[in-house]
Scaffold this motif. Structure first.
Motif, short mmCIF file in Angstrom:
data_model
loop_
_atom_site.label_atom_id
_atom_site.label_comp_id
_atom_site.label_asym_id
_atom_site.label_seq_id
_atom_site.Cartn_x
_atom_site.Cartn_y
_atom_site.Cartn_z
N MET A 1 0.82 -1.20 0.00
CA MET A 1 0.00 0.00 0.00
C MET A 1 0.86 1.26 0.00
O MET A 1 0.44 2.32 -0.34
CB MET A 1 -0.94 0.00 1.21
N GLN A 2 2.11 1.08 0.36
CA GLN A 2 3.03 2.20 0.45
C GLN A 2 3.39 2.72 -0.94
O GLN A 2 3.29 3.89 -1.23
CB GLN A 2 4.27 1.72 1.18
N ASP A 6 3.19 6.72 -3.55
CA ASP A 6 4.41 7.50 -3.50
C ASP A 6 4.58 8.42 -4.70
O ASP A 6 4.78 9.60 -4.57
CB ASP A 6 5.59 6.54 -3.43
N GLN A 177 -3.34 10.07 -0.48
CA GLN A 177 -2.86 10.00 0.90
C GLN A 177 -3.89 10.44 1.92
O GLN A 177 -3.78 10.09 3.10
CB GLN A 177 -1.59 10.86 1.04
N GLN A 288 11.62 0.32 2.57
CA GLN A 288 10.48 0.33 3.48
C GLN A 288 9.62 -0.91 3.38
O GLN A 288 8.56 -0.98 3.95
CB GLN A 288 9.62 1.57 3.23
N HIS A 289 10.06 -1.89 2.59
CA HIS A 289 9.21 -3.07 2.48
C HIS A 289 9.65 -4.17 3.40
O HIS A 289 10.80 -4.28 3.71
CB HIS A 289 9.20 -3.55 1.03
N ARG B 87 3.82 7.56 7.59
CA ARG B 87 4.51 6.54 6.79
C ARG B 87 5.99 6.81 6.64
O ARG B 87 6.76 5.91 6.37
CB ARG B 87 3.83 6.40 5.43
N ARG B 88 6.38 8.08 6.78
CA ARG B 88 7.79 8.40 6.60
C ARG B 88 8.60 8.29 7.89
O ARG B 88 9.79 8.54 7.91
CB ARG B 88 7.95 9.83 6.06
N TYR B 133 9.27 0.49 9.79
CA TYR B 133 8.35 1.48 9.24
C TYR B 133 6.94 0.90 9.19
O TYR B 133 6.78 -0.32 9.13
CB TYR B 133 8.81 1.90 7.84
N SER B 135 4.82 0.42 6.96
CA SER B 135 4.50 -0.50 5.87
C SER B 135 5.05 -1.90 6.12
O SER B 135 4.71 -2.84 5.41
CB SER B 135 5.05 0.04 4.55
N GLN B 136 5.94 -2.03 7.11
CA GLN B 136 6.50 -3.35 7.40
C GLN B 136 5.72 -4.10 8.47
O GLN B 136 6.12 -5.18 8.88
CB GLN B 136 7.96 -3.19 7.86
#
Lengths: 289, 357
Positions: A1-2, A6, A177, A288-289, B87-88, B133, B135-136
């Protein structure tokens, strides 16, 4: 979803398909041919023409005072236009994506107007609006403020033709967002500027940079609108594209191509920055995954 | 009195989200706002948090009128349905955010922030994920981080907007029990919004049932469940069979069958009304135990885990009756499709008027 929020531009792995090798070969060959005939060859010709009479003539052409003045004016214009449009784009994108108000749909449609209308028309609009024929224009003139046929006019025309870039880039991003992160920040006690600096800006920064780069590329290369409002005063109101055009119409091909090569350099530099950034976005997403 | 909501009204073009709502929440209480989607419960929560403004009425938090206070000064912890983590920022920075944005005078030192964040992440069992983060993380993990983030600023009240609805059933149930335990430990006054009656019944000290911008009933879960004030509440709190009929002297005439209405009815005179009974309140037997029993056939049997669902066809009613019996009873009765059974409806409840679901 990230990832999909982006940036709208993404590098996806191509689909594996079982096309016959001959088809693949032909398609790849066609692509190369197209690139060669429409991009590599013309760009090469610019440099070839510029250097036809030797490096000395090339250097003289781009070091000549009028050429330097044109480069300076172009860069000054871009230096004003890009930040102003970045701020405008963020404001517009924020308003459109996070609030609902009357006339919003109309605003979104009008945002594309500078792309839709011919730049020449855009230039003429400002000549009409700010030139000596209207009350406002002559009032400005009486007070010693010169806009048309001077730097402010060039800046305004360029602002007009480039203003959709940043907003167009940010609206889908900010819509995707939503407002929740900002709302969360507010309930945690953050002030408006803290929310913007710590939450909103980091979330949109790559989209913002991308929009700014497109905006810069266009403002450096803009010809039509600027041509109308500039007045073509050498050393005063000529941007690089206008200077190239004048040299060309004076049959000074070598100098014309030499100065053109500056534009090509700037374009290549812009594309380089863009691709480095895209790589960054890509890597950033992967961490970030 | 920790939260006092007085005569709050909120209208949107075309409909009224909240219609003169008055509600009090005691210090340390865990209250559920329960209602169907669009009933105004989330709007009420957002008004308490200051994310929306009421058209009329006032909100008082700990004896201070906060109606016109901006959201950032209300000192309210808000947990969003979709977590709304930054998210950041990593998990640690997410939780630290509320402390870091304080003005330099009241901002804790770096080591104090670290201690507080570590304490909270331990509390929500997420201290192992500080450098991750959002998303993880899985949905349940994200929501626990969001809870820690909301608690970091020592809120006067904690507001949770459908906190578990985006999670799958198993995680939802786990997190529900965990939240109840957490609330018993830290006792922060909390209001949560839900459309899931099970969640409200299991988690809350008190349930406030809202429908179309109005409070239908409030009370302890058991009280609301056992003594629903009206047809809407009865219907919303669980599965029901509905019979339309004529009510007279505590009896309901449904079709040509007269059913004794439950003890709670106590309504005299004749009127058109509805009778309700929950599937698990229906008695099923092989032999007729009283003259009031209906006879019917089993049209379908559904295995639902511990319970067995029966679809019963009767001559008296057009619509089939839904019943639920424990697996044990089902085995003892040796029921199968097409069998004739006797149906006891003596726990039926009657409400006046017609109610649209």
């Amino acid at each position: 979803m990230q990832t999909n929020t982006d940036t709208p531009k993404q590098n996806r792995a191509p689909l594996k398909r079982n096309d016959p090798p001959a088809v693949q070969a032909i398609l790849i060959l066609l692509t190369f041919l197209f690139f060669a005939s429409f991009i590599f060859m013309p760009l090469g010709l610019v440099f070839a023409e510029g250097f036809r009479k030797g490096a000395q003539v090339y250097l003289d052409a781009i070091r000549e005072p009028f050429a330097l003045a044109a480069v300076k004016l172009t860069l000054v214009t871009a230096a004003i236009v890009v930040p102003v449009n970045a701020i405008f784009g963020m404001t517009a994108a924020w308003a459109i994506s996070k609030f609902s108000f009357k006339g919003k749909t109309m605003l979104v449609s009008l945002l594309d107007l500078p792309f839709a209308v011919s730049p020449v028309v855009a230039g003429l609009i400002f000549v009409l609006l700010l030139g000596t024929r209207t009350g406002f224009g002559s009032w400005l003139g009486e007070h010693g403020i010169k806009i048309i046929f001077s730097t402010p006019g060039i800046v305004i025309a360029t602002l007009f033709v480039t203003f959709p870039f940043v907003a167009r880039e940010l609206i889908p991003l900010m819509e995707a967002q939503g407002r929740e992160e900002e709302e969360a920040a507010i309930t945690l006690g953050a002030k408006g500027w803290q929310v913007f600096a710590r939450i909103t800006l980091p979330n949109i920064r790559w989209g913002l940079m991308y929009g700014m780069i497109l905006c810069m590329a266009r403002s450096i290369g803009e010809f039509g609108a600027v041509s109308v409002v500039s007045g073509h005063i050498r050393g005063m109101t000529n941007t690089i594209p206008l200077h190239v055009e004048i040299l060309y119409s004076e049959y000074n091909y070598t100098a014309s191509f030499a100065v053109s090569s500056i534009l090509v350099f700037l374009a290549v530099a812009t594309i380089a920055v863009k691709s480095v950034m895209e790589k960054n976005v890509h890597n950033h997403q992967h961490t970030q995954h | 009195m920790s939260i006092e909501i007085k005569n709050v009204t909120k209208k949107y073009p075309g409909y009224t989200a909240l219609d003169d709502i008055t509600l009090n929440v005691q210090t340390g209480e865990l209250v559920a706002l329960l209602g169907p989607s669009g009933c105004g419960k989330t709007t009420l929560l957002r008004i308490i948090a200051g994310l929306e403004t009421a058209d009329a009425g006032s909100v008082i938090l700990e004896d201070r009128d906060t109606t016109n206070l901006p959201a950032r000064e209300k000192n309210v912890g808000f947990v969003f349905q979709h977590y709304a983590l930054f998210r950041r920022l990593d998990v640690f920075e997410n939780v630290a955010f509320g402390l870091r944005v304080r003005p330099s005078g009241s901002r804790p030192s770096k080591s104090e922030i670290r201690d507080r964040v570590e304490y909270l992440l331990k509390l929500v069992q997420m201290d192992w994920a500080m450098k991750r983060y959002p998303s993880q993380l899985s949905g349940g993990q994200r929501q626990r981080v969001a809870l820690a983030r909301a608690l970091a600023v020592n809120p006067k009240v904690l507001l949770l907007d459908e906190p578990f609805s985006a999670l799958d059933a198993k995680v939802r149930q786990e997190l529900r029990r965990w939240l109840r335990k957490l609330h018993d430990d830290i006792h922060v006054t909390s209001i949560f919004v839900t459309h899931d009656q099970e969640e409200a019944l299991e988690l809350a000290d008190r349930i406030v049932v809202i429908n179309k911008g109005r409070i239908e009933q409030q009370g302890a879960p058991q009280e609301v469940y056992d003594h629903p004030a009206n047809a809407f509440v009865y219907n919303f709190l669980g599965n029901v069979n509905v019979f339309h009929g004529r009510v007279k002297d505590g009896k309901v005439l449904v079709g040509d069958k007269l059913i004794e209405a439950g003890p709670a009815s106590g309504i005299h005179g004749a009127f058109d009304g509805q009778a309700f009974i929950r599937p698990h309140e229906i008695g099923i037997s092989r032999i007729r135990s009283s003259a009031n029993d209906l006879s019917g056939f089993i049209r379908d049997i559904r295995l639902m885990g511990g319970q067995i669902g029966l679809e019963l066809e009767t001559k008296a009613f057009e619509k089939p009756i839904e019943a639920e019996i424990p697996r044990e009873a089902w085995r003892n009765l040796q029921l199968s499709k097409g069998d004739e059974v006797f149906i006891t409806l003596d726990r039926v409840k009657v409400f006046t008027g017609d109610y649209e679901i």
